[in-house]
Write an enzyme that holds these catalytic residues in place. Structure first.
Site, PDB file in Angstrom:
ATOM      1  N   ARG A 240      26.132  38.476  39.549  1.00 19.64           N
ATOM      2  CA  ARG A 240      25.605  39.813  39.998  1.00 19.64           C
ATOM      3  C   ARG A 240      25.152  40.724  39.124  1.00 19.64           C
ATOM      4  NH1 ARG A 240      27.799  42.897  37.076  1.00 19.64           N
ATOM      5  NH2 ARG A 240      29.708  43.873  37.145  1.00 19.64           N
TER       6      ARG A 240
ATOM      7  N   ASP B  84      32.323  53.916  40.954  1.00 16.77           N
ATOM      8  CA  ASP B  84      33.181  53.031  41.855  1.00 16.77           C
ATOM      9  C   ASP B  84      34.684  53.767  41.857  1.00 16.77           C
ATOM     10  OD1 ASP B  84      33.503  51.920  39.309  1.00 16.77           O
ATOM     11  OD2 ASP B  84      33.780  49.954  39.946  1.00 16.77           O
TER      12      ASP B  84
ATOM     13  N   GLY C 102      30.446  36.393  29.584  1.00 21.43           N
ATOM     14  CA  GLY C 102      30.161  37.783  28.647  1.00 21.43           C
ATOM     15  C   GLY C 102      29.122  38.590  28.619  1.00 21.43           C
TER      16      GLY C 102
ATOM     17  N   GLY D  81      28.188  40.687  31.206  1.00 20.15           N
ATOM     18  CA  GLY D  81      28.081  41.564  32.150  1.00 20.15           C
ATOM     19  C   GLY D  81      27.483  41.235  33.345  1.00 20.15           C
TER      20      GLY D  81
ATOM     21  N   SER E  68      28.940  38.960  35.516  1.00 12.75           N
ATOM     22  CA  SER E  68      30.077  38.482  36.399  1.00 12.75           C
ATOM     23  C   SER E  68      30.126  37.056  36.418  1.00 12.75           C
ATOM     24  CB  SER E  68      29.982  39.272  37.734  1.00 12.75           C
ATOM     25  OG  SER E  68      30.530  40.549  37.748  1.00 12.75           O
ATOM     26  N   SER E  69      30.039  36.318  35.165  1.00 16.63           N
ATOM     27  CA  SER E  69      30.206  34.928  35.354  1.00 16.63           C
ATOM     28  C   SER E  69      31.609  34.480  35.648  1.00 16.63           C
ATOM     29  CB  SER E  69      30.086  34.313  34.060  1.00 16.63           C
ATOM     30  OG  SER E  69      31.012  34.933  33.054  1.00 16.63           O
TER      31      SER E  69
ATOM     32  N   ASP F  68      32.036  42.751  42.172  1.00 16.57           N
ATOM     33  CA  ASP F  68      31.480  41.654  41.652  1.00 16.57           C
ATOM     34  C   ASP F  68      31.857  40.379  42.787  1.00 16.57           C
ATOM     35  OD1 ASP F  68      31.254  43.172  39.470  1.00 16.57           O
ATOM     36  OD2 ASP F  68      33.141  42.106  38.349  1.00 16.57           O
TER      37      ASP F  68
ATOM     38  N   LYS G 133      36.140  46.250  25.531  1.00 15.54           N
ATOM     39  CA  LYS G 133      36.900  47.354  26.295  1.00 15.54           C
ATOM     40  C   LYS G 133      38.134  47.654  25.901  1.00 15.54           C
ATOM     41  CE  LYS G 133      34.692  46.521  30.875  1.00 15.54           C
ATOM     42  NZ  LYS G 133      34.335  45.563  31.509  1.00 15.54           N
TER      43      LYS G 133
ATOM     44  N   TYR H 225      35.609  53.841  28.183  1.00 15.61           N
ATOM     45  CA  TYR H 225      35.891  53.660  29.880  1.00 15.61           C
ATOM     46  C   TYR H 225      37.120  54.095  30.212  1.00 15.61           C
ATOM     47  CZ  TYR H 225      35.429  51.275  34.034  1.00 15.61           C
ATOM     48  OH  TYR H 225      35.398  50.926  35.525  1.00 15.61           O
TER      49      TYR H 225
HETATM   50  P1  NG1 Z   1      31.289  45.562  33.995  1.00 17.54           P
HETATM   51  O1  NG1 Z   1      30.974  46.171  32.649  1.00 17.54           O
HETATM   52  O2  NG1 Z   1      30.110  45.217  34.820  1.00 17.54           O
HETATM   53  O3  NG1 Z   1      32.532  44.963  34.240  1.00 17.54           O
HETATM   54  C1  NG1 Z   1      32.577  48.012  34.818  1.00 17.54           C
HETATM   55  C2  NG1 Z   1      33.864  47.900  35.630  1.00 17.54           C
HETATM   56  C3  NG1 Z   1      33.000  48.169  37.055  1.00 17.54           C
HETATM   57  C4  NG1 Z   1      32.285  49.612  36.875  1.00 17.54           C
HETATM   58  C5  NG1 Z   1      31.419  49.514  35.948  1.00 17.54           C
HETATM   59  C6  NG1 Z   1      30.569  50.799  35.542  1.00 17.54           C
HETATM   60  C7  NG1 Z   1      35.624  46.368  35.261  1.00 17.54           C
HETATM   61  C8  NG1 Z   1      36.111  44.969  35.850  1.00 17.54           C
HETATM   62  N1  NG1 Z   1      34.222  46.575  35.673  1.00 17.54           N
HETATM   63  O4  NG1 Z   1      31.537  47.058  34.950  1.00 17.54           O
HETATM   64  O5  NG1 Z   1      34.046  48.414  38.045  1.00 17.54           O
HETATM   65  O6  NG1 Z   1      33.016  50.736  36.929  1.00 17.54           O
HETATM   66  O7  NG1 Z   1      32.026  49.011  34.766  1.00 17.54           O
HETATM   67  O8  NG1 Z   1      29.806  51.072  36.808  1.00 17.54           O
HETATM   68  O9  NG1 Z   1      36.105  47.101  34.597  1.00 17.54           O
END
Ligand code: NG1
Length: 497
Positions: free
Chosen positions: A53, A62, A157, A159, A161-162, A206, A254, A262
């Site tokens: 996605r 979120d 990896g 972004g 959502s694999s 996701d 992260k 984050y």
């Molecule tokens: P990504 O980077 O796509 O995993 C992360 C958070 C989401 C959301 C976005 C920012 C995780 C697993 N996912 O997304 O919930 O906060 O950043 O919109 O932490």
């Protein structure tokens, strides 16, 4: 939209993919069936499928409780499955020889299967879906043995959502193999919990996008009062719209950057919510900006008003509510946050900075609040443009995406030079809008363009970005880095071979 329906079974690939993709997908499925047959000496019974996605709008909202608008992409994970009653063993192989075949046994109803999450092991993701499903299957004493062959096209990896695509497909393969009567909603909920077995605390966007999406639709996902998803039709525009996704290939780890990026943002928006609940005189202190938004609407008798009216009223009201900081606009010190919220510094540290450490001198509550509220409003506006579908739909949607990018960059500070560069190139080469998608600080960008402009746009990004910054990429790496996609369909079982 009916969430309590079973995952569909199709016998024709045009129910899953855009007609233009069939020339590629048909041979891919045939090849999977052939490889499966030569590997296991029998044909598969069915193929389970779930997509990756991309989030179109609604970044970093979120965890404040606001809804987001992702869509499924065409890139996906498919697993060919045959079952046996002779044993409860699972044999799993991958068409990508980088991932070696594995075998494991059902370990009984309590354990199901052991997952060692300290190991970065591809089959763990299958085990997650398998375990999640069988934990829920109370009446099943002995699951079927399974023969599996997986083929994935969602770059790992990146972004997109694999991992959710693999977990959802694995859970679906297990449901179908054991004829478990489960709905899309249950599959989604199980996949969310299951993915936590590999140590990822995922919020649910996701898996919802992977399971619920439909061709031509984006998905509005809400998280409160409970996870729910609703289809949003993407309009048929003239010229027809298309999306391009480009990975900057800058990876933000992260775990390493979390304390400054984050995790710090999560803390800042929670502090802002607490301060605002006090400053606005709301009935009780709250933890999220969505709760501030709801309580403020109730306080102002706006409950029946439209979302846009509510966002505007709140944004207007808080324009002058934050005190001046002593750092010339850098943000508030912890002592200042303590004065603003009425919580002692030590309590702030315990409440916000212990479980997930944060590192910063200043907390930028004004900027973060501005981003979250305007971005949540943009989700509503994006949906409204899709529904009304005016003549300049592409321009309007593009402008909303550009405003999101600017806000992410200036107010949420989650962009980076590479993301800005890719977005600039895109806008100069026919993108109506371009923005980061996912957490940012690297990772992927998503752009809205016309179908006919896709080759020009992709070439411009290859030339202007990848060939300059990553000249050694192989052709395959390049194809995975920048790709075009349309809103694709969600999880399905395929039997038409
Ligand atoms: P990504 O980077 O796509 O995993 C992360 C958070 C989401 C959301 C976005 C920012 C995780 C697993 N996912 O997304 O919930 O906060 O950043 O919109 O932490």
């Amino acid at each position: 939209m009916a969430n309590n329906v079973p995952v569909p079974t199709y016998d024709s690939l045009d129910r899953i993919y855009d007609l233009k993709s069939l020339a590629k997908q048909g041979p891919r499925y045939n090849s999977l069936v052939e490889k499966f047959t030569s590997l296991y000496g029998r044909k598969p019974d069915f193929i389970a499928r779930s997509p990756g996605r991309v989030n179109l709008i609604g970044e970093h909202v979120d965890y404040s409780g606001f809804g987001v608008l992702p869509m499924a992409i065409e890139r996906d994970v498919i697993i060919a499955v045959a079952t046996t009653d002779k044993d409860s063993k699972v044999r799993i192989a991958n068409t990508n020889t980088k991932y070696e075949p594995r075998e494991f046994d059902f370990e009984g109803k309590d354990t199901i299967v052991t997952i060692d999450s300290t190991k970065h092991e591809w089959s763990n993701y299958f085990k997650c879906g398998y375990k999640g499903m069988l934990e829920r299957a109370d009446n099943l004493d002995k699951p079927k043995g399974m023969y599996l062959l997986m083929d994935g096209t969602v770059p790992a990896g990146s972004g997109l959502s694999s991992s959710a695509a693999v977990v959802c497909t694995s859970a679906l393969a297990t449901i179908e193999a054991n004829k478990l009567p489960l709905t899309k909603q249950e599959l989604t909920e199980i996949a969310i919990v299951a993915e936590r077995n590999v140590g990822v605390n995922s919020g649910g966007m996701d898996q919802s996008a992977s399971v619920f999406s439909e061709q031509q639709y984006a998905l509005h996902v809400d998280f409160v009062p409970q996870l729910s998803a609703r289809l949003v039709r993407l309009p048929e525009t003239q010229p027809p719209m298309a999306f391009v996704i480009a990975n900057t290939l800058v990876t933000a780890d992260k775990f390493v950057s979390g304390p400054r990026n984050y995790n710090l943002r999560v803390v800042e928006v929670r502090m802002a919510a607490l301060f605002l609940s006090k400053a606005l005189g709301l009935p009780q202190p709250v933890d999220t900006l969505k709760e501030v938004y709801d309580a403020f609407a109730a306080q102002q008798n706006l409950t029946e008003s439209s979302d846009v009216v509510k966002y505007d009223a709140l944004l207007d009201r808080i324009r002058t509510i934050f005190p001046q900081d002593s750092s010339n606009g850098e943000g508030y010190s912890l002592e200042e946050v303590s004065d603003m919220t009425g919580l002692p510094v030590q309590t702030l540290k315990e409440k916000y900075m212990t479980r997930f450490p944060v590192e910063t001198d200043y907390f930028r509550l004004i900027q973060r609040t501005h981003h979250v509220l305007t971005e949540a409003k943009r989700v509503v506006e994006f949906e409204q443009v899709c529904t009304k579908s005016p003549a300049d739909t592409l321009e309007q949607l593009g402008a909303i995406m550009n405003a999101s990018q600017e806000s992410c960059d200036k107010f949420f500070n989650c962009s980076c030079p590479e993301i800005n560069q890719v977005c600039d190139i895109a806008r100069k080469h026919g993108a109506f809008g371009a923005r980061l998608t996912g957490a940012g600080w690297g990772g992927c960008t998503v752009m809205l363009t016309s179908e006919s402009n896709v080759p020009t746009l992709i070439e411009a990004i290859k030339e202007g970005y990848y060939r300059q910054k990553f000249p050694d990429l192989t052709q395959e790496e390049l194809e995975d880095a920048v790709l075009s996609t349309k809103p694709g369909s969600g999880s399905a079982v395929f039997t038409g071979f």
